[in-house]
Design a protein around this motif. Sequence first.
Motif, PDB file in Angstrom:
ATOM      1  N   VAL A 195       0.695  -1.067  -0.114  1.00 12.30           N
ATOM      2  CA  VAL A 195       0.037  -0.009  -0.090  1.00 12.30           C
ATOM      3  C   VAL A 195       0.860   1.119   0.043  1.00 12.30           C
TER       4      VAL A 195
ATOM      5  N   HIS B 289      -0.203   0.465  -4.373  1.00 16.07           N
ATOM      6  CA  HIS B 289      -0.803  -0.474  -4.880  1.00 16.07           C
ATOM      7  C   HIS B 289      -2.262  -0.346  -4.274  1.00 16.07           C
ATOM      8  N   ARG B 290      -3.278  -0.327  -4.809  1.00 11.05           N
ATOM      9  CA  ARG B 290      -4.584  -0.201  -4.478  1.00 11.05           C
ATOM     10  C   ARG B 290      -5.479  -1.534  -4.575  1.00 11.05           C
ATOM     11  N   SER B 291      -4.914  -2.538  -5.288  1.00  9.51           N
ATOM     12  CA  SER B 291      -5.509  -3.478  -5.812  1.00  9.51           C
ATOM     13  C   SER B 291      -4.673  -4.782  -5.810  1.00  9.51           C
TER      14      SER B 291
ATOM     15  N   LEU C  20      -5.110  -2.944   5.126  1.00 12.19           N
ATOM     16  CA  LEU C  20      -5.886  -2.148   4.030  1.00 12.19           C
ATOM     17  C   LEU C  20      -6.941  -1.171   4.985  1.00 12.19           C
TER      18      LEU C  20
ATOM     19  N   LEU D 262      -8.968   1.533   3.040  1.00 14.63           N
ATOM     20  CA  LEU D 262      -9.344   0.843   2.054  1.00 14.63           C
ATOM     21  C   LEU D 262     -10.086  -0.485   2.469  1.00 14.63           C
TER      22      LEU D 262
ATOM     23  N   GLU E 193     -12.436  -5.050  -0.297  1.00  8.14           N
ATOM     24  CA  GLU E 193     -12.534  -5.452  -1.845  1.00  8.14           C
ATOM     25  C   GLU E 193     -11.285  -5.235  -2.594  1.00  8.14           C
ATOM     26  N   CYS E 194     -10.548  -4.575  -1.948  1.00  5.03           N
ATOM     27  CA  CYS E 194      -8.959  -4.252  -2.407  1.00  5.03           C
ATOM     28  C   CYS E 194      -8.175  -5.370  -2.396  1.00  5.03           C
TER      29      CYS E 194
ATOM     30  N   ARG F 194      -7.979  -9.364  -3.266  1.00  9.36           N
ATOM     31  CA  ARG F 194      -8.663 -10.364  -4.044  1.00  9.36           C
ATOM     32  C   ARG F 194      -7.855 -11.886  -4.054  1.00  9.36           C
TER      33      ARG F 194
ATOM     34  N   PRO G 290      -4.676  -7.215 -10.503  1.00  6.70           N
ATOM     35  CA  PRO G 290      -4.305  -6.534  -9.511  1.00  6.70           C
ATOM     36  C   PRO G 290      -2.723  -5.888  -9.871  1.00  6.70           C
TER      37      PRO G 290
END
Length: 341
Positions: free
Chosen positions: A175, A179-181, A205, A210, A213-214, A216, A242
Amino acid sequence: MAQSVGIKDVARAAGVSVGTVSNVINRPDTVASETRARVLSAIDRLGYVRSESARQLRAGRSRIMGLLVLDMGNPFFVDVARGAERAARDAGLGVMVCNSAQNPGEEAEYLSLFAEQRVRGVLLTPADATGRNIGAFRRHNIPFVLVDRVAEGATECSVSVDDVAGGALAVRHLVDAGHRSIAYVSGPPGLTQVRDRRTGALNALAEAGLGPECLRELPTERLDVAAGRDAGARLLGLADRPTAVFCANDLLALGVLQAMYAAGVNVPDDLAIVGYDDIEFAAAAAVPLTSVRQPAVTMGALAAELLLEETEAESATKPHEHRRVVLQPELVVRRSSLPGR
């Protein structure tokens, strides 16, 4: 097949009683020097080796400690075994190492074997999430220490690493890099370590504002390189891929790295990767792997020392107090999560 030499053969060759041979072996200071020399000469000449299993049966105490791990193909558990073996050797004991291969059925068979062999105690990383195997093993009254797992009750010791903190370290690093995914290649969901590392990832997160859902999740049936390659192939097939991946161990991360390399995906510019364990191969990968380091050798040594304390307490006046030792992980940053400037 040559017949093994027994204590009676030594007594006959030395012209003494079986009891005298036994005294030479176990209490040499009680035997006259001349007789002792004659018996030792016969032992050397005949190549006699005493039966350790028979001695243990009479004494009721084994000089063997059992170690049952999830996967001896994982260098992390090799390091755990090294630490346990070192501590056991210092105490004059040996270690019987067995591999459950993450299979509860095989775990049950090895625990039965340990009971049959009357081992001094067992160091165990459980494969059975239900706890049934441990429950059955308790009936044998053989001490055991959980390794890489926190004991839930007060009936045994445990040595583990704070995996919630470790998962947070990994995802907080990603993060902070923007990175957000993020994908989580998680391994078998029944394993406590896998769940705890996911909890830590979600905590990191949340700290950054966040939502879940960020993250996966891509579960795998095993924690090996082949499972990592499979997860990498699934990752490549995602339409909204991602930008980073956190793997539940380094073998999974190395498999993902192989899949990315084969597909021409640049690591870390196109995909950042963080593993867990910091095995030796992590630093030696084609793209050196960022990883959350667990002090595996220390874990094995501490677990063996706790087990030795418990077994020694059986003959002491003060009862053994079960302890939960939780070690802290450390993030080791390498090229796989650092984009080029």
